[in-house]
Design a protein around this motif. Structure first.
Motif, mmCIF file in Angstrom:
data_model
loop_
_atom_site.group_PDB
_atom_site.id
_atom_site.type_symbol
_atom_site.label_atom_id
_atom_site.label_comp_id
_atom_site.label_asym_id
_atom_site.label_seq_id
_atom_site.Cartn_x
_atom_site.Cartn_y
_atom_site.Cartn_z
ATOM 1 N N GLY A 110 0.787 -1.092 0.037
ATOM 2 C CA GLY A 110 -0.121 -0.060 -0.064
ATOM 3 C C GLY A 110 1.043 1.210 -0.072
ATOM 4 N N ALA A 146 1.225 3.970 -3.116
ATOM 5 C CA ALA A 146 0.883 5.289 -2.822
ATOM 6 C C ALA A 146 2.016 6.149 -3.463
ATOM 7 C CB ALA A 146 0.732 5.496 -1.532
ATOM 8 N N LYS A 180 -1.190 13.057 6.557
ATOM 9 C CA LYS A 180 -1.744 12.749 7.803
ATOM 10 C C LYS A 180 -1.578 11.311 8.130
ATOM 11 C CE LYS A 180 -6.485 13.035 9.529
ATOM 12 N NZ LYS A 180 -7.820 13.355 9.383
ATOM 13 N N SER A 220 -1.290 7.916 11.038
ATOM 14 C CA SER A 220 -1.794 7.536 12.397
ATOM 15 C C SER A 220 -1.289 6.179 12.791
ATOM 16 C CB SER A 220 -3.506 7.457 12.258
ATOM 17 O OG SER A 220 -3.927 6.795 13.666
ATOM 18 N N ARG A 242 -1.249 3.047 15.571
ATOM 19 C CA ARG A 242 -1.853 2.707 16.941
ATOM 20 C C ARG A 242 -1.562 1.331 17.253
ATOM 21 N NH1 ARG A 242 -8.022 5.482 15.572
ATOM 22 N NH2 ARG A 242 -7.080 7.637 15.671
ATOM 23 N N ASP A 261 -0.874 11.000 14.690
ATOM 24 C CA ASP A 261 -1.232 10.868 15.821
ATOM 25 C C ASP A 261 -0.933 9.464 16.572
ATOM 26 O OD1 ASP A 261 -4.008 9.966 14.237
ATOM 27 O OD2 ASP A 261 -4.098 8.935 15.799
ATOM 28 N N ASP A 286 -3.732 -0.453 14.132
ATOM 29 C CA ASP A 286 -4.491 0.373 12.999
ATOM 30 C C ASP A 286 -3.389 1.370 12.703
ATOM 31 O OD1 ASP A 286 -6.048 1.603 11.594
ATOM 32 O OD2 ASP A 286 -7.307 2.518 12.929
ATOM 33 N N ASN A 300 -2.385 3.900 9.443
ATOM 34 C CA ASN A 300 -2.890 4.507 8.044
ATOM 35 C C ASN A 300 -2.291 5.782 7.830
ATOM 36 O OD1 ASN A 300 -4.975 6.514 9.065
ATOM 37 N ND2 ASN A 300 -5.840 4.613 10.082
ATOM 38 N N GLU A 312 -2.578 9.132 4.915
ATOM 39 C CA GLU A 312 -3.119 9.897 4.102
ATOM 40 C C GLU A 312 -2.328 10.912 3.526
ATOM 41 O OE1 GLU A 312 -6.961 11.910 5.355
ATOM 42 O OE2 GLU A 312 -7.687 11.109 3.638
ATOM 43 N N LEU A 340 -4.689 10.175 -1.447
ATOM 44 C CA LEU A 340 -4.256 8.694 -1.510
ATOM 45 C C LEU A 340 -4.699 8.324 0.108
ATOM 46 C CD1 LEU A 340 -1.163 8.893 -3.412
ATOM 47 C CD2 LEU A 340 -3.113 8.013 -4.164
ATOM 48 N N ARG A 341 -5.211 7.219 0.442
ATOM 49 C CA ARG A 341 -5.479 6.728 1.618
ATOM 50 C C ARG A 341 -5.012 5.375 1.532
ATOM 51 N NH1 ARG A 341 -11.253 8.319 3.759
ATOM 52 N NH2 ARG A 341 -10.225 10.481 3.656
ATOM 53 N N ILE A 342 -3.980 5.213 2.514
ATOM 54 C CA ILE A 342 -3.339 3.843 2.577
ATOM 55 C C ILE A 342 -3.690 3.220 4.068
ATOM 56 C CG2 ILE A 342 -0.770 2.696 2.320
ATOM 57 C CD1 ILE A 342 -0.176 5.892 1.888
ATOM 58 N N GLY A 343 -3.763 1.836 3.779
ATOM 59 C CA GLY A 343 -4.132 0.999 5.200
ATOM 60 C C GLY A 343 -5.257 0.203 5.046
ATOM 61 N N TYR A 344 -5.531 -0.765 6.053
ATOM 62 C CA TYR A 344 -6.661 -1.613 6.039
ATOM 63 C C TYR A 344 -6.668 -2.130 7.602
ATOM 64 C CZ TYR A 344 -3.379 -5.721 5.938
ATOM 65 O OH TYR A 344 -2.675 -6.585 6.134
ATOM 66 N N LEU A 345 -7.703 -2.567 7.948
ATOM 67 C CA LEU A 345 -8.044 -3.167 9.428
ATOM 68 C C LEU A 345 -8.399 -4.505 9.556
ATOM 69 C CD1 LEU A 345 -7.494 -2.102 12.320
ATOM 70 C CD2 LEU A 345 -9.444 -0.986 12.037
ATOM 71 N N LYS A 351 -10.449 13.243 16.962
ATOM 72 C CA LYS A 351 -9.984 13.440 15.799
ATOM 73 C C LYS A 351 -11.005 13.858 14.743
ATOM 74 C CE LYS A 351 -6.557 10.987 12.798
ATOM 75 N NZ LYS A 351 -6.022 9.843 12.612
ATOM 76 N N VAL A 365 -7.463 16.798 17.678
ATOM 77 C CA VAL A 365 -6.699 17.351 16.395
ATOM 78 C C VAL A 365 -7.869 17.428 15.332
ATOM 79 C CG1 VAL A 365 -6.215 14.989 15.671
ATOM 80 C CG2 VAL A 365 -5.062 17.070 14.813
ATOM 81 N N VAL A 394 -14.812 -4.697 14.408
ATOM 82 C CA VAL A 394 -15.522 -3.336 13.830
ATOM 83 C C VAL A 394 -16.916 -3.696 13.243
ATOM 84 C CG1 VAL A 394 -15.304 -1.868 12.078
ATOM 85 C CG2 VAL A 394 -13.250 -2.907 13.039
ATOM 86 N N ARG A 426 -10.168 -6.338 -2.892
ATOM 87 C CA ARG A 426 -9.054 -5.238 -3.013
ATOM 88 C C ARG A 426 -7.655 -5.929 -2.838
ATOM 89 N NH1 ARG A 426 -7.788 0.059 0.781
ATOM 90 N NH2 ARG A 426 -8.270 -1.421 2.370
ATOM 91 N N THR A 446 -4.549 -4.133 -3.165
ATOM 92 C CA THR A 446 -3.657 -3.538 -2.465
ATOM 93 C C THR A 446 -4.287 -2.411 -1.338
ATOM 94 O OG1 THR A 446 -2.250 -3.196 -4.360
ATOM 95 C CG2 THR A 446 -1.776 -1.777 -2.980
ATOM 96 N N PRO A 447 -3.737 -2.002 -0.325
ATOM 97 C CA PRO A 447 -4.536 -1.218 0.805
ATOM 98 C C PRO A 447 -4.327 0.150 0.282
ATOM 99 C CG PRO A 447 -2.396 -2.296 1.633
ATOM 100 C CD PRO A 447 -2.524 -2.872 0.199
ATOM 101 N N LEU A 448 -4.948 0.726 -0.860
ATOM 102 C CA LEU A 448 -4.885 2.137 -1.164
ATOM 103 C C LEU A 448 -6.220 2.250 -1.969
ATOM 104 C CD1 LEU A 448 -3.047 4.473 -1.815
ATOM 105 C CD2 LEU A 448 -2.588 3.371 -3.778
ATOM 106 N N PHE A 449 -6.591 3.696 -1.436
ATOM 107 C CA PHE A 449 -7.839 4.209 -2.051
ATOM 108 C C PHE A 449 -7.189 5.393 -2.772
ATOM 109 C CE2 PHE A 449 -10.046 2.100 1.167
ATOM 110 C CZ PHE A 449 -10.851 1.300 0.421
ATOM 111 N N VAL A 450 -7.513 5.380 -4.162
ATOM 112 C CA VAL A 450 -7.072 6.765 -4.901
ATOM 113 C C VAL A 450 -8.211 7.374 -5.069
ATOM 114 C CG1 VAL A 450 -6.210 7.750 -7.021
ATOM 115 C CG2 VAL A 450 -5.228 5.574 -6.049
ATOM 116 N N MET A 451 -8.311 8.740 -4.552
ATOM 117 C CA MET A 451 -9.488 9.538 -4.630
ATOM 118 C C MET A 451 -9.497 10.788 -5.278
ATOM 119 S SD MET A 451 -9.605 8.933 -0.255
ATOM 120 C CE MET A 451 -11.288 9.204 0.286
#
Lengths: 341, 341, 341, 341
Positions: free
Chosen positions: A134, A138, A154, A156, A158, A234, A244, A246, A248, A256-261, B154, B232, C274, D262, D264-269
């Motif tokens: 990921g 990105a 941005k 995070s 955790r 954070d 967690d 992730n 952005e 671009l938003r990277i990560g999964y849970l 957040k 934040v 979740v 999915r 790759t853990p990536l969203f392209v927005m």
């Protein structure tokens, strides 16, 4: 593809991550051979030697480094020993992979940088997130212009449960911001460039025992990059619901938003709602990235390529983390340039 | 359920949101009647009167307030006029709903508070997010103990495109942090309690024209609550990909994550990947919440109940936003107590 | 846009859905006026008349239809009466909106078709899914060629709990496939064209009491379209976890997936995983679509436009549902052409 | 845990999957040693021997089986040869892992069953989905009662692009339903029990060239289990958007939904929407499951445990697939009992 050429690796440090690396080097990476392991614990050495058919085992770093069959060194020892082992390996002229963080002491980090520069040895630092599918995808999207200019970073991190009080002690861990945030700071530099100044807040909000040794369990770090762009990280020890991670990148043309849970591809759907499980911890999340990172190291050495993550990356990431730690302690903004190196 | 009792409302301000409110009050809320509207534009008044069969239309606030058939006043005029209209309505003793923000001037906000206190008039401030299903459900979960103590707040607000330069001018908008962040700050106080101090960074990163009037287009605000807990908020005008509003409460036993981004329940799946659309802007995202908020106002007045969002909430949210704006301008932490009210 | 022209509607049938329609027609649709309501229950009539300020209320369909102020008729009576009321309204030459299904009797459906044709009256059938944002957007994407040729239609309808045994009785409901599957069959025809033959299996698997009146609670229907393309529909009364309605169009260049299951934009994240909630039932899922459908009806009548869903659509959908019901009962494939109309 | 005991494996068949198995057995599974490989292609043998340091390579199955260092046989040869190789290995008394499907000929499958029974050899059939985390977790949830009784089985297998015409030829592949559907049928039996009867429809809808050899590219199979429960499987070669494998168990108290799309853990927005990529094909989706399956085989042999997937499972799954193929060809329901074995 011929894979006849292999790198003979000596691994130093057989803790939890060290054993994972041992298995990866011995059995899962085509271009490496694990020819020697070292650890202060004879029992640990014996066990790994037996399980993985490693030719030689030692109880000192020096012996691993001196072993003539060893072409390259992988350092996964406790952080406080990174500098010393690195200096020895550098003196021996053997290519080095060193697990993050370089050090929790800027002075030691700078000394490591000097040793690497003076000897000209190959040195690659471990920041495995850069090898995660990921995060790597990105980077490619960013460079391809998918989101225009990235103007806000941005991130995070955790952890699902707190470390032991012994581990958390800032004298050995560097404190929350260095211990956990160093990953996010490395990503910040990778995607966005150098950091100019930081602000930070934090506190002991979930685990009072961590406060007893002077650490905190939650922090928020704001970054201003030299380019004027912005960042925020954070960090928490009470990510109760899972590991967690992730990040952005907010750009002028997209995000671009990277990560999964979700760990298991299963939804359980009842009158109580729709539920999925979560990633337990870092080995589940980044096991593939750890392996890809070691393979990259071996290929770089074999092919004479430059390391993608250098000792300088380690120094600069630590410098930002130290600045953020000071900002948190003083409640004041800190210019990274104030942190002498 | 008998719904015989209805509140006769006079609405002042027929801009974009005012017209939505007019339709809601006239046709979509069972317990209200829209009996009068007012706006400086005669054309706007005529159009709404005709479309919605509103009995009376005026071009001054005073006339709406003075209208004997009007039992309660809804104020959706430009922010700069909130204070004056509120004072008039308070003097007339008519229950007031006032759109956020109370004001961009703390002095005016305090004057409004005084007017409300002195007259004892019913006054409810509009922060529609509290009436959104997601944000409201999170409040209930929080109070039910679902995540233990919430220790980190957040929140993120992203507009899909920038306002006009005229709108953005801080002299009228208050600047990015007040204009956009006031919602997040209200949520922060609602979920977490009072804010003790703030830090903030920001810049003009996407729309240089906004800088020409002294505004910024991106900001990150860190909050320390009086309880020591952390918060934040990130704000942006370049949420290019859609209107993205989300908030997270990180607790000692779990986390609540509020928000959504998909507008249409459709995935288009091709070789290029799986794609969904996004929420266009605030009316699509919060249309139901706006309506629920007005209905709540009417019911509170009809039943003699206290307003859930008071003039004091408006004063305190503005105070934090002013503190954050100052923190952003000075680069220094600001204690909210420094901001005199 | 001037909205001065309004359609004066007489609504017949004040059951649960009828009351929703009454409120929509009276207060939420700009281009309609609800001028009369009718129901066999005087109490229901009185209540709705009072709540919504409806000018006139009657206890017979005939009176509503005969009312001179009524320009158009909306029929939400029990399915068994659709034919009779339609014939009356057609004879009176008043435009008709009739809730689905047309009938559970093909004979009656054909009689309704004849009445509509003979009188030339405007007749629009209710299949609200076509007015849902997701299903409508999929139609547009399909027509725009986003997925090439749609070659497989796949649809699922799941109720969160069973109907009463009285309701389920096939003599009034038509049985599971007609009662629930008629929606999916309408979508199948809308997206894919006419159905050539069907196969079906089913059983009483969750609610034995439904078997006592001869109904089933689960069914799977396979469709072969006249074009040779394929379809499958699964129906269940035990969608315990929520009201789950989704459809997929698999094409030669991609796929469209329509539907959603999360009701509240909130994730609760704890050690247990979740979790999100689910759509309770059809009013929550399709409330907007019902309203859009009535508004479309009114605009079609006002503007002299053709109905998007015709009596023929009702006859053909029922024919396929009857064929599938027979296929389920006999265990044999049934050609739709065998079902005489 | 001591892992000193290892299984010495001889692998027969070095096609694409065979090579993956070779690497897994040689380097990624702690309890196996790859001591011999065999393939009709000397070049393939040489390459694998060299790359993986395999002690011995042969060009006939017989040699691998006869090799004294070989304790167990893994068969990944073309399906048509499974029977012959299995019989040889069984005669030699060596434990066998055989890739799915057992055979495309029921006659051969029955012959294999006889060979296994007569010799009493250990025989484990490969259906890797059972070893996927999602499918395995669903089995546990089902057995733990999370959804009450599973009453409907719903499964979908979609390949992202068509096979070659040569591969698709039903004389070698068995046709779409046997070739692709055998996985879903195995899951159906695993979760739900034995199948009583089937119906099926299908056609050549996307790739006319597949029709030239008598295959189809889309099919829908309905199942009635001996318990009266229901099932449905849809199969397609034109899953253009990715390798989409998902299964659902609808129960009396809830539902289990297995699968993900999915990669790759990536969203392209961007303004075009929110996009993620998809799973490319089976090696990406089931790589871990393949490995887990081989490891399970080795451990079962080493520990003297029963195989979780038996030759009987292979015979019965094939029997259902043959029944479904016949149902598709005849357009008539087929009782599985009609398919003699």
């Amino acid at each position: 593809m011929t894979e006849s050429k292999k790198l003979n690796v000596g691994l130093i440090g057989l803790g939890r991550l060290g054993r994972v690396y041992a298995r990866d080097l011995a059995t899962r990476i085509a271009c490496t051979r694990l020819v020697a392991v070292g650890d202060v614990s004879q029992a640990a050495v014996d066990e790994v030697v037996r399980e993985l058919d490693v030719p030689r085992g030692y109880t000192t770093s020096g012996e691993v480094i001196a072993d003539r069959s060893v072409d390259a060194i992988v350092i996964v020892t406790p952080t406080a020993t990174h500098a010393e082992v690195t200096k020895m390996a550098a003196a021996a002229g053997k290519p080095i992979f060193c697990e993050k963080p370089l050090s929790i002491s800027l002075e030691q980090a700078v000394a490591m940088r000097k040793a690497v520069k003076d000897t000209g040895v190959f040195f690659q630092l471990g920041f495995m997130r850069r090898f995660d599918r990921g995060f790597a995808a990105a980077k490619k999207q960013l460079e391809a212009g998918a989101i225009g200019d990235a103007v806000v970073f941005k991130s995070s991190s955790r952890d699902p449960y707190p470390p032991t009080v012994e581990y958390a002690d800032p004298r050995s861990s560097g404190g929350l911001i260095i211990d956990m945030g160093i990953h996010d700071i490395d990503l910040a530099r990778w995607y966005m460039g150098e950091v100019a100044s930081v602000q930070a807040i934090g506190g002991v909000l979930a685990y009072p025992e961590l406060g007893s040794v002077g650490d905190i369990d939650n922090a928020i770090v704001s970054l201003v990059f030299q380019s004027g762009r912005l960042g925020v990280i954070d960090l928490t020890r009470n990510g109760i619901y899972g590991y967690d991670i992730n990040t952005e990148l907010l750009g002028t043309k997209g995000t671009l938003r990277i990560g999964y849970l979700r760990e298991t591809p299963l939804f359980v759907m009842t009158k109580s709602g729709v539920t999925h499980d979560t990633v337990p911890f870092f080995m589940e999340r980044f096991g593939d990235a750890y392996r890809a990172q070691l393979e990259n190291f071996a290929q770089n050495v074999l092919r004479g390529q430059e390391p993608p993550i250098t000792v300088e990356d380690g120094v600069q990431a630590l410098r930002v983390a130290v600045a953020a730690t000071r900002a948190r302690e003083t409640g004041q903004p800190v210019a990274v340039a104030e942190i002498g190196i």
